[in-house]
Design an enzyme around this catalytic site. Sequence first.
Site, PDB file in Angstrom:
ATOM      1  N   TYR A 154       0.839  -1.215   0.000  1.00  0.00           N
ATOM      2  CA  TYR A 154       0.000   0.000   0.000  1.00  0.00           C
ATOM      3  C   TYR A 154       0.873   1.264   0.000  1.00  0.00           C
ATOM      4  CZ  TYR A 154      -4.652   2.107   0.653  1.00  0.00           C
ATOM      5  OH  TYR A 154      -5.823   2.789   0.487  1.00  0.00           O
ATOM      6  N   LYS A 161      -3.511   7.959   3.241  1.00  0.00           N
ATOM      7  CA  LYS A 161      -4.694   7.652   4.071  1.00  0.00           C
ATOM      8  C   LYS A 161      -4.480   8.096   5.525  1.00  0.00           C
ATOM      9  CE  LYS A 161      -7.599   5.797   1.128  1.00  0.00           C
ATOM     10  NZ  LYS A 161      -8.665   6.669   0.579  1.00  0.00           N
TER      11      LYS A 161
HETATM   12  N1  LIG Z   1     -11.533  -0.652  -2.832  1.00  0.00           N
HETATM   13  C1  LIG Z   1     -10.995  -0.801  -1.627  1.00  0.00           C
HETATM   14  O1  LIG Z   1     -10.485  -1.870  -1.267  1.00  0.00           O
HETATM   15  C2  LIG Z   1     -11.028   0.366  -0.664  1.00  0.00           C
HETATM   16  C3  LIG Z   1     -10.879   0.094   0.708  1.00  0.00           C
HETATM   17  C4  LIG Z   1     -10.892   1.171   1.601  1.00  0.00           C
HETATM   18  C5  LIG Z   1     -11.044   2.462   1.119  1.00  0.00           C
HETATM   19  N2  LIG Z   1     -11.179   2.678  -0.231  1.00  0.00           N
HETATM   20  C6  LIG Z   1     -11.323   4.051  -0.696  1.00  0.00           C
HETATM   21  O2  LIG Z   1     -12.611   4.234  -1.245  1.00  0.00           O
HETATM   22  C7  LIG Z   1     -12.566   5.360  -2.109  1.00  0.00           C
HETATM   23  C8  LIG Z   1     -13.257   5.009  -3.404  1.00  0.00           C
HETATM   24  O3  LIG Z   1     -12.509   4.057  -4.121  1.00  0.00           O
HETATM   25  P1  LIG Z   1     -13.134   2.772  -4.809  1.00  0.00           P
HETATM   26  O4  LIG Z   1     -12.460   1.593  -4.189  1.00  0.00           O
HETATM   27  O5  LIG Z   1     -14.609   2.852  -4.840  1.00  0.00           O
HETATM   28  O6  LIG Z   1     -12.523   2.845  -6.281  1.00  0.00           O
HETATM   29  P2  LIG Z   1     -13.019   3.592  -7.622  1.00  0.00           P
HETATM   30  O7  LIG Z   1     -11.896   3.420  -8.580  1.00  0.00           O
HETATM   31  O8  LIG Z   1     -14.352   3.088  -8.024  1.00  0.00           O
HETATM   32  O9  LIG Z   1     -13.149   5.113  -7.157  1.00  0.00           O
HETATM   33  C9  LIG Z   1     -12.046   6.008  -7.075  1.00  0.00           C
HETATM   34  C10 LIG Z   1     -12.547   7.328  -7.642  1.00  0.00           C
HETATM   35  O10 LIG Z   1     -11.572   8.368  -7.501  1.00  0.00           O
HETATM   36  C11 LIG Z   1     -11.790   9.235  -8.589  1.00  0.00           C
HETATM   37  N3  LIG Z   1     -10.685  10.164  -8.811  1.00  0.00           N
HETATM   38  C12 LIG Z   1      -9.371   9.865  -9.041  1.00  0.00           C
HETATM   39  N4  LIG Z   1      -8.682  11.009  -9.246  1.00  0.00           N
HETATM   40  C13 LIG Z   1      -9.572  12.048  -9.112  1.00  0.00           C
HETATM   41  C14 LIG Z   1      -9.459  13.464  -9.215  1.00  0.00           C
HETATM   42  N5  LIG Z   1      -8.299  14.078  -9.495  1.00  0.00           N
HETATM   43  N6  LIG Z   1     -10.590  14.218  -9.018  1.00  0.00           N
HETATM   44  C15 LIG Z   1     -11.770  13.627  -8.752  1.00  0.00           C
HETATM   45  N7  LIG Z   1     -11.940  12.278  -8.641  1.00  0.00           N
HETATM   46  C16 LIG Z   1     -10.837  11.507  -8.832  1.00  0.00           C
HETATM   47  C17 LIG Z   1     -11.970   8.284  -9.770  1.00  0.00           C
HETATM   48  O11 LIG Z   1     -12.566   8.918 -10.882  1.00  0.00           O
HETATM   49  C18 LIG Z   1     -12.877   7.230  -9.144  1.00  0.00           C
HETATM   50  O12 LIG Z   1     -14.231   7.560  -9.351  1.00  0.00           O
HETATM   51  C19 LIG Z   1     -11.103   5.749  -2.242  1.00  0.00           C
HETATM   52  O13 LIG Z   1     -10.800   6.796  -1.323  1.00  0.00           O
HETATM   53  C20 LIG Z   1     -10.405   4.475  -1.817  1.00  0.00           C
HETATM   54  O14 LIG Z   1      -9.087   4.707  -1.367  1.00  0.00           O
HETATM   55  C21 LIG Z   1     -11.190   1.653  -1.130  1.00  0.00           C
END
Ligand SMILES: NC(=O)c1ccc[n+]([C@@H]2O[C@H](COP(=O)([O-])OP(=O)(O)OC[C@H]3O[C@@H](n4cnc5c(N)ncnc54)[C@H](O)[C@@H]3O)[C@@H](O)[C@H]2O)c1
Length: 255
Positions: A154, A161
Amino acid sequence: MSGLLAGKRLLVTGVITDASIAFSVAKLAQENGAQVVLTGYGRLSLVERIAKRLPEPAPVIELDVTDPEHLAGLADKVREHVDGLDGLVHSIGFAPQSCLGGGFLDASWDDVATALHVSTYSYKSLAVAALPLMSPGGSVVGLTFDASQAWPVYDWMGVAKAGLESASRYLALHLGKQGIRSNLVAAGPLRTMAAKSIPGFEQFEDAWAGRAPLGWNLTDQEPAARACLALLSDWFPATTGEIVHVDGGYHAVGA
Ligand SMILES: NC(=O)c1ccc[n+]([C@@H]2O[C@H](COP(=O)([O-])OP(=O)(O)OC[C@H]3O[C@@H](n4cnc5c(N)ncnc54)[C@H](O)[C@@H]3O)[C@@H](O)[C@H]2O)c1
């Protein structure tokens, strides 16, 4: 209108596919009485197509959270659809490949700066951009991956984060006087587009399978989305600066 979020107006960022955590949040929020406006980044026509799969097709506003012009114009663009906001969802994360997958010692400052700008600082930028639309009782919710420890692969996203978790506490401090809350959901690993861009992500999948006391479904975004809804609702009126773990209990037990 009935439901947990009856009558609430929400701005939800971060939909890119129907596996996005934000998509589940938007869908459940609509099913629970909320009016939802989305923001999309980059591939806007794709986001618009996905937005049509919601129970109520939602409008999409273009937003790159690192673009000062987009941020400055956000409140006016949102006003074209709703007259105010009760909730804001930050579901955004990005790090260049050099920042992930074991390259911690080699990633350049430029790449790390990008990760921190998009994934950490943007939490504050987005909240400030939406602030003119918010009033007491408003709620800001973001998504983290438990940053209380270092994880293999990570790397700088973990540092981003940790910063996000701190930024949420500072936002809670600075917006508390206005009656606005800031809380995060710490989700376990979910197979989204962002997750697929992390080399070695399957290590998390295997770890969760063996350790989470409640078990863990890597393709079910709904538990994390439900927690977001709860934090957006009126049922956590005195909770701010908090991190709610939605990880099958993984964080609470030893290996
Ligand atoms: N998937 C996992 O395992 C997980 C676990 C814990 C937390 N998260 C967090 O959840 C959140 C959503 O991620 P996800 O897993 O749904 O993936 P995802 O890829 O579906 O969503 C990530 C989003 O970030 C957007 N993004 C990236 N750069 C950007 C910018 N400059 N301006 C505006 N938007 C931007 C992308 O367009 C996308 O919609 C993130 O913060 C991620 O770190 C994910």
